[in-house]
Design an enzyme around this catalytic site. Structure first.
Site, short mmCIF file in Angstrom:
data_model
loop_
_atom_site.label_atom_id
_atom_site.label_comp_id
_atom_site.label_asym_id
_atom_site.label_seq_id
_atom_site.Cartn_x
_atom_site.Cartn_y
_atom_site.Cartn_z
N LYS A 290 0.82 -1.23 0.00
CA LYS A 290 0.00 0.00 0.00
C LYS A 290 0.85 1.27 0.00
O LYS A 290 0.42 2.31 -0.50
CB LYS A 290 -0.96 0.00 1.19
N ASP A 326 -10.10 2.34 1.82
CA ASP A 326 -10.18 1.76 3.17
C ASP A 326 -10.80 2.75 4.14
O ASP A 326 -11.48 2.37 5.09
CB ASP A 326 -8.78 1.38 3.68
N ALA A 353 -0.66 -0.22 14.55
CA ALA A 353 -0.19 1.02 13.93
C ALA A 353 0.41 0.71 12.56
O ALA A 353 1.35 1.35 12.11
CB ALA A 353 0.83 1.70 14.84
N GLY A 354 -0.16 -0.30 11.89
CA GLY A 354 0.33 -0.67 10.56
C GLY A 354 -0.40 0.11 9.48
O GLY A 354 -1.00 1.16 9.73
N ALA A 356 -3.17 -0.55 7.72
CA ALA A 356 -4.62 -0.42 7.87
C ALA A 356 -4.96 0.58 8.97
O ALA A 356 -5.91 1.36 8.84
CB ALA A 356 -5.23 -1.78 8.17
N ASN A 375 0.14 -0.02 20.30
CA ASN A 375 0.80 -0.94 19.36
C ASN A 375 1.91 -1.69 20.06
O ASN A 375 2.52 -1.20 21.02
CB ASN A 375 1.38 -0.15 18.18
N THR A 377 4.85 -2.40 18.90
CA THR A 377 6.05 -1.58 18.76
C THR A 377 5.65 -0.13 19.05
O THR A 377 5.01 0.53 18.22
CB THR A 377 6.63 -1.70 17.34
N TYR A 443 -10.87 -10.38 8.51
CA TYR A 443 -12.08 -11.06 8.00
C TYR A 443 -11.87 -12.55 7.81
O TYR A 443 -12.77 -13.25 7.37
CB TYR A 443 -12.57 -10.40 6.70
P1 NAP Z 1 0.67 -4.28 8.64
O1 NAP Z 1 0.91 -2.95 8.01
O2 NAP Z 1 1.64 -5.37 8.41
O3 NAP Z 1 0.54 -4.01 10.23
C1 NAP Z 1 0.39 -5.09 11.09
C2 NAP Z 1 0.05 -4.59 12.48
O4 NAP Z 1 -0.24 -5.73 13.29
C3 NAP Z 1 1.19 -3.84 13.19
O5 NAP Z 1 0.65 -2.86 14.04
C4 NAP Z 1 1.84 -4.96 14.01
O6 NAP Z 1 2.54 -4.51 15.14
C5 NAP Z 1 0.63 -5.72 14.44
N1 NAP Z 1 0.89 -7.10 14.82
C6 NAP Z 1 1.26 -8.12 14.00
N2 NAP Z 1 1.36 -9.26 14.71
C7 NAP Z 1 1.05 -8.95 15.99
C8 NAP Z 1 0.98 -9.70 17.20
N3 NAP Z 1 1.26 -11.02 17.21
N4 NAP Z 1 0.63 -9.08 18.34
C9 NAP Z 1 0.34 -7.76 18.33
N5 NAP Z 1 0.40 -6.99 17.22
C10 NAP Z 1 0.75 -7.58 16.07
O7 NAP Z 1 -0.76 -4.87 8.20
P2 NAP Z 1 -2.07 -4.04 7.82
O8 NAP Z 1 -2.06 -3.69 6.39
O9 NAP Z 1 -2.22 -2.95 8.81
O10 NAP Z 1 -3.21 -5.16 8.01
C11 NAP Z 1 -3.56 -5.62 9.28
C12 NAP Z 1 -4.83 -6.48 9.22
O11 NAP Z 1 -5.92 -5.73 8.71
C13 NAP Z 1 -4.74 -7.71 8.32
O12 NAP Z 1 -5.34 -8.79 8.99
C14 NAP Z 1 -5.56 -7.34 7.11
O13 NAP Z 1 -6.14 -8.47 6.46
C15 NAP Z 1 -6.63 -6.49 7.74
N6 NAP Z 1 -7.25 -5.56 6.79
C16 NAP Z 1 -8.59 -5.69 6.58
C17 NAP Z 1 -9.23 -4.83 5.72
C18 NAP Z 1 -10.71 -4.98 5.49
O14 NAP Z 1 -11.19 -4.44 4.50
N7 NAP Z 1 -11.43 -5.65 6.37
C19 NAP Z 1 -8.52 -3.82 5.04
C20 NAP Z 1 -7.14 -3.71 5.29
C21 NAP Z 1 -6.53 -4.58 6.18
P3 NAP Z 1 4.11 -4.11 15.06
O15 NAP Z 1 4.13 -2.70 14.53
O16 NAP Z 1 4.56 -4.22 16.45
O17 NAP Z 1 4.75 -5.09 14.14
#
Ligand code: NAP
Length: 488
Positions: A290, A326, A353-354, A356, A375, A377, A443
């Site tokens: 993204k 989004d 804080a990723g 999404a 978050n 981190t 989801y």
């Molecule tokens: P991302 O940029 O990789 O960010 C991942 C986030 O999850 C970071 O804050 C990370 O923390 C945290 N994390 C990962 N593993 C963890 C754990 N074991 N314990 C605690 N925190 C953890 O991913 P993203 O793009 O934000 O997507 C995240 C989720 O949103 C995914 O499941 C995705 O499928 C979902 N999503 C859904 C929609 C929808 O339309 N429903 C749209 C977008 C995304 P750190 O910073 O500490 O690594």
């Protein structure tokens, strides 16, 4: 050029089982491939009878182990097996490139079968793919087949480029595995004679096969032609995506000649080159790209500008334009929950804080909410909070304490709890009171451990499919100019 055929590779252990599978999928299939290397030994003398058991053309293939098959006996016994089966009047016989036995091939062609001269590379896309395929056309009557393994987007690009140089050749060109998936759906763009499929819940004859019903019902394979508008989604991994099942049925419903295809992408620059080659009209963007697509955009909508994340890229006359659906997609179920008037000033905790979370925090801040970001981190929470004027903390006991004052609405945006590791719960130390609104954007699965705990305590829960659909409806409008149709 004729539209390509759907071929179902039959990998049953008996002819009877293959006959049943063939009958089940017959409405979706043009050609069957009898993979005789999967048959029980006792069935081998009966192979010739198979053409009389099915109602379509049949390819006879006895694939060796080194080419990805299961035949282990000597080369002489394999050739004899095929010779004995020719009385069955097969329509095609697969003959490997290195089997340079012209007498044997003469026997095949005089039985009325067309030779499919094939090679398989499970490690690479060979550099000499074009010249090698040209050399394989010996008589001019055979179909030349190459099944290769792209291991990157650049590899996939080289497969589509090779197809462009081999337009005049009667061929089957396949990219296997996740990177190659689009070559199976877009066989017509490659000028392939057929695409291979496997039955659901049976041995996949090669990596990347889907079943013929999905090929036809989801991807509308036989309707794809030169004028089909191409859309897609890029990500890595991409196997879990539900987006093709959201976009493709809408094209069907609106009678649009368009298809939406998933692309596993490791290198965004190579994908933009591929998108130009294939004239992709627009694509969705998911993890981890993204942010990566942004340098390639000519224009950005305000949500992309503000979040630094783009989930929708549209081709325009001036170049690629980026959008972030989004943001509105996230708000849609909340606005519905609050019956249209989103309460300003409510206190919200956002977990994560990723990428999404950036869209979520932007949407909430724009809607006048007070936001606390927690978050794992902490530095990432701090950075995001600074951008949007929020509070922040680490996902620990201190964060949980701060949450007490920010729990009217809790939004969970991390991956924790998502398939495959569904045992994780990012907020394990938090006890739900029962009056929180708990919104999780994962989801798959729909109800995670986290959400199930919230539901048990009586919280109102909102699941991630609502956001997924709402952001896709907005993408659909941006891609096609049409509203997403109702009742799909
Ligand atoms: P991302 O940029 O990789 O960010 C991942 C986030 O999850 C970071 O804050 C990370 O923390 C945290 N994390 C990962 N593993 C963890 C754990 N074991 N314990 C605690 N925190 C953890 O991913 P993203 O793009 O934000 O997507 C995240 C989720 O949103 C995914 O499941 C995705 O499928 C979902 N999503 C859904 C929609 C929808 O339309 N429903 C749209 C977008 C995304 P750190 O910073 O500490 O690594």
């Amino acid at each position: 050029m004729e539209n390509p055929n759907i071929c179902l590779a039959l990998t049953g252990e008996t002819l009877k089982k293959n006959e049943e599978t063939a009958r089940k999928y017959s409405g979706y299939v043009d050609i069957f491939e009898l993979r005789a290397d999967f048959l029980n030994h006792s069935e081998l003398p009966l192979i010739a009878e198979f053409t009389g058991m099915v109602d379509k053309k049949v390819i006879l293939t006895v694939r060796r182990e080194r080419d990805g098959g299961k035949y282990r006996e000597s080369e002489a016994s394999r050739v004899n097996l095929i010779k004995a089966a020719l009385s069955g009047k097969f329509d095609f016989v697969d003959v490997e490139e290195d089997l340079r036995d012209r007498e044997y091939e003469k026997l095949i062609t005089s039985s009325g079968a067309v030779v499919i001269r094939s090679f398989h590379d499970f490690d690479n896309v060979p550099e000499n793919l074009v010249s090698r395929m040209r050399k394989m056309a010996v008589s001019g009557k055979e179909i030349v087949k190459a099944a290769v393994m792209p291991k990157s987007t650049a590899d996939l690009l080289s497969v589509f480029k090779a197809a462009g140089e081999l337009k005049d050749l009667k061929k089957i060109l396949i990219g296997m595995g996740d990177y190659g998936f689009s070559t199976r759906v877009l066989a017509s763009r490659l000028g392939s004679f057929l695409t291979y499929t496997s039955a659901l819940n049976e041995h996949q004859a090669a990596p990347g096969h889907i079943d013929p019903e999905t090929m036809e019902e989801v991807y509308r394979f036989s309707a794809i032609d030169e004028s089909t508008r191409l859309f897609g989604i890029i990500g890595n991994p991409i196997g879990h995506t539900l987006s093709p099942k959201i976009h493709n049925p809408a094209y069907r419903k609106l009678n649009m000649n368009a298809v939406y295809v998933p692309f596993k992408v490791d290198d965004v620059k190579a994908f933009f080159e591929l998108a130009d080659l294939l004239q992709v009209q627009g694509f969705s963007v998911t993890i981890p790209h993204k942010g990566n697509v942004i340098p390639f955009l000519r224009k950005k909508d305000p949500a992309t500008e503000k979040t630094g994340a783009c989930n929708t890229v549209v081709r325009t006359a001036e170049g690629w334009q980026g959008h972030n659906t989004d943001v509105d997609g996230f708000l849609y179920p909340l606005v519905r929950h609050y019956k249209g008037s989103f309460p300003r000033g409510i206190k919200v905790t956002v977990i994560g804080a990723g990428g999404a979370a950036r869209a979520v925090v932007h949407a909430l801040a724009e809607s006048g909410c007070s936001v606390l970001i927690l978050n794992r981190t902490a530095s990432k929470a701090e950075k995001l909070a600074e951008n949007f004027g929020c509070k922040w903390a680490s996902l620990d006991s201190e964060g949980l304490k701060m949450m007490e004052d920010f729990s009217e609405l809790i939004v969970q945006t991390t991956n924790a709890g998502m398939e495959p590791d569904t045992t994780l719960d990012p907020l394990e130390g938090y006890s739900f009171k029962g009056n929180e609104i708990v919104y999780e954007i994962i989801y798959k699965p729909l109800i995670t451990r986290f959400l199930s705990r919230a539901r048990e305590k009586g919280c109102t829960v909102i699941t991630g499919d609502k956001m997924l659909l709402a952001q896709a409806w907005r993408q659909f409008k941006l891609f096609t100019g049409h509203e997403y149709p109702e009742n799909i």
